[in-house]
Design a protein around this motif. Structure first.
Motif: not given
Ligand code: 5AD
Ligand code: SF4
Length: 473
Positions: A275-284
């Motif tokens: 799981i990447t920060d990119e996924v987390l930022y996309t969720m945000a």
């Protein structure tokens, strides 16, 4: 073996053994099909593909296996008790076959793949054994059985994603649906049978995923869950050349979120190593991507994680949790835990409990270790933790989780939360139920001013052990 499990979207206890029913069928031959599914959501999703293929071949479905011409059981191998359940069910089908000798009985899914033609030797009533990548061959295989043969196809594929098959949505509420975005698994966790039953990892063409989401939205659906054994390693390329377009999971998530702000997007399952920060930022970035992550930890101890071949350690997992809390402060987190894995000591088990304390999971699916034949753990390690110890550790993990689940639920009380109405509550036609962003079930009184498929703001007034109760404001 004790297998205590609370209801989940991933592995929904209430749906185990559910039979699938289709409304109508084109060019039907009148032959009746009965399909029953076990295991994870991916298996239920596959049954919808099977139904689509056989509906095109002229079959109609029936909810009653005793009157079916073809009876399929889509099976799971994840723990021994999942297999025991299927064997018992086959005995019941066998009793019907005595009365109706031309009934065809087929075993699909993970157990079919694991046992292959051995199934035909072990269970005499079985005519057909078909693995998860061979469903296109079903009409042909049924033809072979009609000619008086037994038939087996357990070939695994490196390409099959069934991307072009429009799954028939079965037993659906018409509001929430699952979309399979990849198949197989390349992780090789040492306890797990999945890489052997579902083969190599492959990602589905993103355009077919987006089209499926759009079609569902146009048909009135308001929530899709993107499914894969390890969604974070989703990777698609349009070709081999360097200039080829490539899409990763964060990008796919964004494409689906852009279908409509009115379409909620969920996904499962994430792997802590990927799981990447990119996924987390996309969720945000997108309000309609639900703030809920299923992040299986399996164990809180680094040595056990290493023998499990999880490829992360305790510190890495905690860092991921910190990243989620930092980027998505409102995000709910759930997990999977295995107790009593080979060589696990009491101190190591304590580290699982302290990991639970650290995260305070919203939900958890908790199991005691069940050795699966052929897995790396079965080959390399002795299943040396006594059953009673595994069970006691599991009970400790469950007791702690109950406290944390309750604690998390309490945090919603007094807040106004956006809920997608899914339908009437299980208990009463006077209440609707639906989920909030964090995936908690919320129950509130029915009114003429809103209906299933719509979003409402609910003031959460109180909670039971697993449900929130409130009123629309
Ligand atoms: N024994 C117990 N639990 C298992 N799981 C997978 N394999 C086993 C096994 N052999 C659990 C893991 C996984 C979940 C789907 O099932 O926790 O994340
Ligand atoms: Fe799903 Fe795993 Fe069970 Fe197969 S073995 S049905 S992949 S849970």
């Amino acid at each position: 073996m004790l297998d205590l499990n609370i209801p989940s979207k991933e592995h929904d206890e209430s749906r185990q053994g559910e039979a699938l029913v289709l409304e109508s069928s084109k060019n039907h031959t009148g032959r009746k099909l009965y399909v029953e599914s076990y295991g994870c959501q991916m298996n239920f999703s596959d049954s919808e593909i099977v139904a689509s293929i056989l509906s095109d071949a002229g079959f109609v479905t029936t909810p009653d296996y005793t009157e079916a011409d073809v009876v399929f059981i889509n099976t799971c191998s994840i723990r021994e008790n999942a297999e025991v359940r299927v064997r018992n069910r086959l005995k019941q089908f066998g009793a019907s076959k005595v009365k109706k000798p031309d009934m065809l009985i087929g075993v699909l899914g993970c157990m079919a793949e694991r046992l292959k033609s051995k199934f035909l030797e072990e269970e005499k009533i079985v005519d057909l054994v078909v693995g998860p990548d061979a469903y296109r061959d079903l009409p042909n295989l049924i033809g072979k059985v009609d000619e008086g043969n037994k038939a087996v196809n357990v070939l695994l594929s490196r390409e099959e994603t069934y991307a072009d098959i429009n799954p028939v949505r079965l037993n659906s509420n018409g509001i929430t649906a699952f979309i399979s975005i990849m198949r197989g698994c390349d992780n090789m966790c040492s306890f797990c049978v999945v890489p052997f039953t579902r083969g190599r990892e492959r990602s589905r063409d993103p355009y077919s995923v987006v089209k499926e989401a759009q079609d569902l939205f146009d048909a009135g659906y308001r929530e899709v869950t993107l499914l894969g054994q390890n969604v974070d390693s989703y990777k698609w390329k349009s070709g081999e050349e360097e200039s080829a377009e490539s899409v990763n999971f964060a990008q796919l998530l964004e494409k689906v979120a852009l279908v409509s702000p009115e379409l909620r997007v969920r996904f499962s399952t994430s792997h802590p190593k990927d799981i990447t920060d990119e996924v987390l930022y996309t969720m945000a970035k997108y309000e309609n991507i639900c703030k809920y992550i299923h992040l299986p930890v399996q164990s809180g101890n680094s040595r056990i994680l290493e023998v499990m071949n999880r490829t992360y350690d305790r510190a890495w997992y905690m860092e991921k949790i910190n990243a989620i809390r930092r980027i998505l402060p409102e995000c709910a987190i759930s997990t999977d835990i295995i107790t009593g894995f080979c060589t696990e000591t009491e101190e190591e088990h304590q580290e699982t409990l302290s990991m639970q304390e650290f995260v305070k999971y919203d939900f958890a699916y908790m199991f005691s270790y069940s050795e699966r034949p052929g897995t790396p753990a079965a080959k390399k390690f002795e299943d040396d933790v006594p059953e009673a110890v595994k069970k006691r550790r599991l009970e400790e993990v469950i007791a702690l989780q109950q406290q944390h689940g309750y604690y998390r639920l309490q945090q919603h009380i007094g807040k106004v939360e956006k809920v997608l109405i899914e339908g009437f509550s299980k208990k009463s036609k006077e209440d609707y139920c639906g989920r909030n962003d964090q995936n908690c079930m919320v129950v509130f009184p029915v009114s003429e001013t809103y209906k299933p498929g719509e979003y409402v703001n609910v003031l959460i007034e109180r909670g039971t052990s697993a449900t929130l109760i409130g009123k629309v404001v």
